[in-house]
Design an enzyme around this catalytic site. Structure first.
Site, PDB file in Angstrom:
ATOM      1  N   HIS A  32       1.573   4.268  -2.417  1.00 38.57           N
ATOM      2  CA  HIS A  32       1.758   5.918  -2.630  1.00 38.57           C
ATOM      3  C   HIS A  32       3.616   6.164  -3.193  1.00 38.57           C
ATOM      4  O   HIS A  32       3.279   7.844  -3.440  1.00 38.57           O
ATOM      5  CB  HIS A  32       1.455   6.491  -1.091  1.00 38.57           C
ATOM      6  CG  HIS A  32       0.349   6.027  -0.760  1.00 38.57           C
ATOM      7  ND1 HIS A  32      -0.491   7.060  -1.436  1.00 38.57           N
ATOM      8  CD2 HIS A  32      -0.343   5.562   0.240  1.00 38.57           C
ATOM      9  CE1 HIS A  32      -1.706   6.410  -0.517  1.00 38.57           C
ATOM     10  NE2 HIS A  32      -1.934   5.710   0.210  1.00 38.57           N
ATOM     11  N   HIS A  62       0.746  -1.407  -0.126  1.00 37.10           N
ATOM     12  CA  HIS A  62      -0.035  -0.227  -0.093  1.00 37.10           C
ATOM     13  C   HIS A  62       1.144   0.833  -0.086  1.00 37.10           C
ATOM     14  O   HIS A  62       0.685   2.337  -1.194  1.00 37.10           O
ATOM     15  CB  HIS A  62      -1.486  -0.297   0.918  1.00 37.10           C
ATOM     16  CG  HIS A  62      -1.520   1.208   1.728  1.00 37.10           C
ATOM     17  ND1 HIS A  62      -3.320   0.954   0.736  1.00 37.10           N
ATOM     18  CD2 HIS A  62      -1.366   2.932   1.894  1.00 37.10           C
ATOM     19  CE1 HIS A  62      -3.349   2.249   1.108  1.00 37.10           C
ATOM     20  NE2 HIS A  62      -2.952   3.351   1.621  1.00 37.10           N
ATOM     21  N   GLU A  63       2.254   1.943   0.457  1.00 41.21           N
ATOM     22  CA  GLU A  63       2.690   2.219   1.195  1.00 41.21           C
ATOM     23  C   GLU A  63       3.311   2.180  -0.262  1.00 41.21           C
ATOM     24  O   GLU A  63       3.792   3.799  -0.601  1.00 41.21           O
ATOM     25  CB  GLU A  63       3.610   2.235   2.258  1.00 41.21           C
ATOM     26  CG  GLU A  63       2.859   3.185   3.280  1.00 41.21           C
ATOM     27  CD  GLU A  63       1.842   3.726   3.933  1.00 41.21           C
ATOM     28  OE1 GLU A  63       2.200   4.653   2.926  1.00 41.21           O
ATOM     29  OE2 GLU A  63       0.396   3.862   4.375  1.00 41.21           O
ATOM     30  N   HIS A  91       3.566   6.597  -6.997  1.00 38.68           N
ATOM     31  CA  HIS A  91       2.130   8.236  -7.242  1.00 38.68           C
ATOM     32  C   HIS A  91       3.894   8.970  -7.117  1.00 38.68           C
ATOM     33  O   HIS A  91       3.677  10.283  -7.447  1.00 38.68           O
ATOM     34  CB  HIS A  91       1.323   8.374  -6.399  1.00 38.68           C
ATOM     35  CG  HIS A  91       0.641   9.056  -6.171  1.00 38.68           C
ATOM     36  ND1 HIS A  91      -0.432   9.073  -5.550  1.00 38.68           N
ATOM     37  CD2 HIS A  91      -0.057   9.754  -8.086  1.00 38.68           C
ATOM     38  CE1 HIS A  91      -1.582   9.909  -6.508  1.00 38.68           C
ATOM     39  NE2 HIS A  91      -1.123   9.925  -8.189  1.00 38.68           N
TER      40      HIS A  91
END
Ligand SMILES: [Zn+2]
Length: 688
Positions: free
Chosen positions: A478, A474-475, A481
């Site tokens: 990010h 998940h991190e 991104h």
């Protein structure tokens, strides 16, 4: 002063990272003060400029201003989160006021706003590129939402309201903390511990030591209360713990949050009215992908009845488990987790001890890098010569498919006493191409991921649960991104997108750690190197939908109450907020036995700051996008389909905030998002 303060000198390190080895706590305050002064000077030059306001001399110049402050502040905030201490905390407290005042002064600067407003008014006829247009509109909205367009008298009142809100939200958080730190349940005898596994007993003893009491205790920390409700065989103690948990903030006296929450709602309503909106939800949602609360209500309305049906199916399974043990009666809020855990064990026979040996931390990190390589062509090379702030941190040089360096990635995986809890992505620098000075003005992103995994004991590997591995992915989503950002202007870079869009790149990346192909390659037993057995993968997959009715009802009920409280249009909030909350839940038919563990009187997401006020829905909103988005790979027949991956890269991971999020999603998916994949993923599509 700047002569010997390394924060204010050129950073002559590989890729211009902060010279962490030369930084002292005493360097930050003078550097921040000087950097704020420099920023004000740059803004004064923009504001006092003679002649017509243009994109270059106003909009691009504003985006470029404050670069020293950005790099010093980013260094500062990363250290206060990941490597803090009493000295740094003192500086943090001392600088909070000046930093906040600086930020409001920037957005209340009438000279700069007047010029920006002039460009904004004429924007349609000036031949701007799509990204330039987006930047003008974004910056203009930033100013307007901070009160720049209000009349002087209103501006003064607005500043008062915001000041009072800051105090009330701080007070709210401190009251919750007070109630949490002043309650504990002592576990005096072996009978009080009945059913608790070793890890809960250890944490309970640890908690007692931390509070300076003898033996073992249960506190209201999530990591303790949730396992206690899940495993304790003592129904009477579960009830005591549950009641204490859900009554935080609701005790008469100086730490009572009932009036504080009403004050916050009243102030937010006034804030919204000053902006010309009827309710705070109207104000908050104008700057989201959803846009209006009817859109949010529509999504909640799609999910709620299906989640209620799923909860009823789950309740039947729990009642059967009770009957099998010769127990009858109602399932109360303090019973659900306990019986659900029994059903989970019986149905899937899953045990962390069986799963964890296949998820060694180093391999999970490599699995994430490998997925980024297969999807986007990225490669990660460990660089020991890049300066870092703690020996745990690993720095990587990141190259794109063409072989060019496109960013620096720092991964800090372990829990430490001076590090905040949780997992998060942050930056030391955003990618952009609008720099000042020599060169082409291009800036490489420097992106961080922090996790809080417990390190394996000496000589042992660090083994993760599947949930932990999913958190790392998940991190890392990010992080991608930030690393893949490819925009011109800093304000539009990386994760600086609307709050109901920002979890799409992170949540969609979680899907890859669940792919059989990825698991078979990377989830290998740390001792034997054997890949994870197919049969275990199948059990893990089946267990994913377990208890999702309960989880969805709990979450959605909180989102419903959040919207109801912030949609109120009366200047004066309801006299009794707890009665209001109960009435909303009753109208929606919250089933007995589920219970609400985020009640308004302690709901910090909503009231300890304004980040998620009228915004608790965003996780579900982004899940619609990630579930539907990931289906594009399924439809293409491969989790690494090249064409779909290229579209995901172009329209989602690299476009930052340069495109309106609805348009970005449609460009990636070929159509607007659909809610069905989310319902399917959570097992909510079966009929009752
Ligand atoms: Zn996230």
């Amino acid at each position: 002063m700047s002569d010997n303060n390394p924060l204010l000198q050129d950073w002559d390190t590989p890729y211009g990272l902060p010279p962490f080895d030369r930084l002292l706590v005493s360097h930050f305050e003078p550097a921040l003060l000087l950097a704020m002064e420099q920023h004000r000077g740059e803004l004064a030059l923009i504001g006092h400029r003679k002649g017509e306001a243009t994109f270059d001399n106003t909009v691009a110049a504003f985006d470029r201003a404050g670069s020293l402050l950005a790099r010093v502040a980013a260094t500062f905030y990363n250290l206060t989160a990941s490597a803090t201490g009493p000295e740094l905390q003192k500086v943090q407290m001392a600088m909070a006021g000046p930093m906040a005042a600086h930020s409001s002064a920037v957005y209340m600067d009438q000279r700069v706003f007047k010029r920006l407003d002039a460009v904004h008014t004429q924007r349609a006829g000036l031949g701007f590129s799509a990204e330039q247009l987006r930047l003008v509109e974004r910056l203009h909205l930033d100013f307007v939402r901070a009160g720049a367009r209000l009349a002087p008298a209103q501006q003064a009142r607005y500043a008062q309201v915001m000041g009072q809100l800051a105090k009330a939200t701080t007070r709210f958080g401190q009251n919750v903390l007070h109630d949490e730190s002043n309650w504990h349940l002592p576990l005096l005898t072996e009978a009080d511990m009945a059913g608790l596994p070793d890890f809960v007993r250890n944490s309970a003893r640890q908690a007692a030591t931390e509070r300076g009491v003898h033996g073992a205790i249960i506190t209201l920390a999530r990591s303790l209360i949730v396992p206690f409700l899940t495993f304790s065989q003592r129904r009477d103690l579960r009830e005591q713990a549950w009641r204490a948990w859900v009554s935080r903030g609701e005790h008469a006296g100086e730490h009572d949050n009932r009036e504080v929450a009403r004050d916050i709602l009243r102030l937010r309503n006034e804030q919204a009215r000053l902006h010309g909106h009827k309710s705070y939800a109207d104000h908050a949602l104008t700057d989201t992908m959803a846009g209006q609360h009817t859109q949010v209500q529509q999504l909640l309305g799609e999910v709620w009845p299906r989640a209620l049906a799923a909860v009823e199916r789950e309740r039947q399974a729990l009642l059967e488990a009770m009957a099998a043990e010769g127990q009858t009666g109602e399932i109360e809020s303090w019973d659900w987790r306990f019986w659900a855990e029994k059903v989970r064990r019986a149905k899937y026979a899953l045990d962390d001890a069986e799963v964890k040996p296949y998820f060694e931390l180093g391999r999970v990190a490599l699995a994430a890098f490998d997925c980024a390589q297969r999807l986007f062509g990225l490669s990660f090379t460990h660089r020991a010569d890049i300066p870092v702030y703690h020996p745990d941190v690993k720095a990587y040089e990141v190259r794109n498919a063409a072989g060019a360096v496109c960013g620096i990635f720092l991964q800090d995986n372990f829990a430490r006493p001076n590090k905040r809890s949780g997992a998060w992505m942050s930056n030391l620098r955003w990618q952009h191409r609008n720099g000042a000075g020599d060169g082409d003005g291009a800036q490489l992103p420097v992106i961080l991921n922090n996790n809080n995994f417990a390190r394996g004991s000496a000589g042992e590997p660090t083994l993760l649960s599947l949930d932990d591995a999913r958190t790392l992915f998940h991190e890392f989503g990010h992080g991608l991104h930030g690393l893949l950002s490819d925009v011109t202007y800093e304000r539009l870079s990386g994760t600086q997108v609307l709050r109901d869009f920002v979890e799409l790149p992170s949540q969609i990346f979680e899907h890859w750690i669940g792919e059989t192909e990825v698991l078979k390659q990377h989830a290998r037993h740390w001792q034997t190197n054997e890949p994870i057995p197919n049969e275990l993968i199948a059990r893990l997959n089946r267990a994913r939908q377990f208890n999702q009715g309960y989880e969805t009802v709990r979450y959605t009920a909180s989102a419903i109450v959040d919207m109801a409280a912030h949609e109120l249009t009366d200047a004066e909030p309801p006299a009794d907020l707890c009665a209001f909350e109960a009435q909303v839940l009753q109208q929606h038919g919250l089933p007995s036995g589920v219970g609400l563990n985020h009640r308004l009187v302690h709901f910090q997401h909503l009231f300890a700051s304004s980040g998620y006020a009228a915004g608790y829905y965003v996780y579900l909103w982004a899940e619609v996008l990630d579930a539907d988005g990931y289906d594009a790979f399924k439809e293409a027949g491969s989790p690494f389909d090249t064409t779909v991956a290229q579209r995901l890269l172009k329209h989602i991971y690299s476009s930052g905030n340069s495109v309106e999020p609805g348009a970005a999603f449609a460009a990636f998916r070929g159509r607007a998002p659909r809610v069905e994949p989310l319902l399917k993923k959570r097992g909510l599509l079966q009929s009752a």
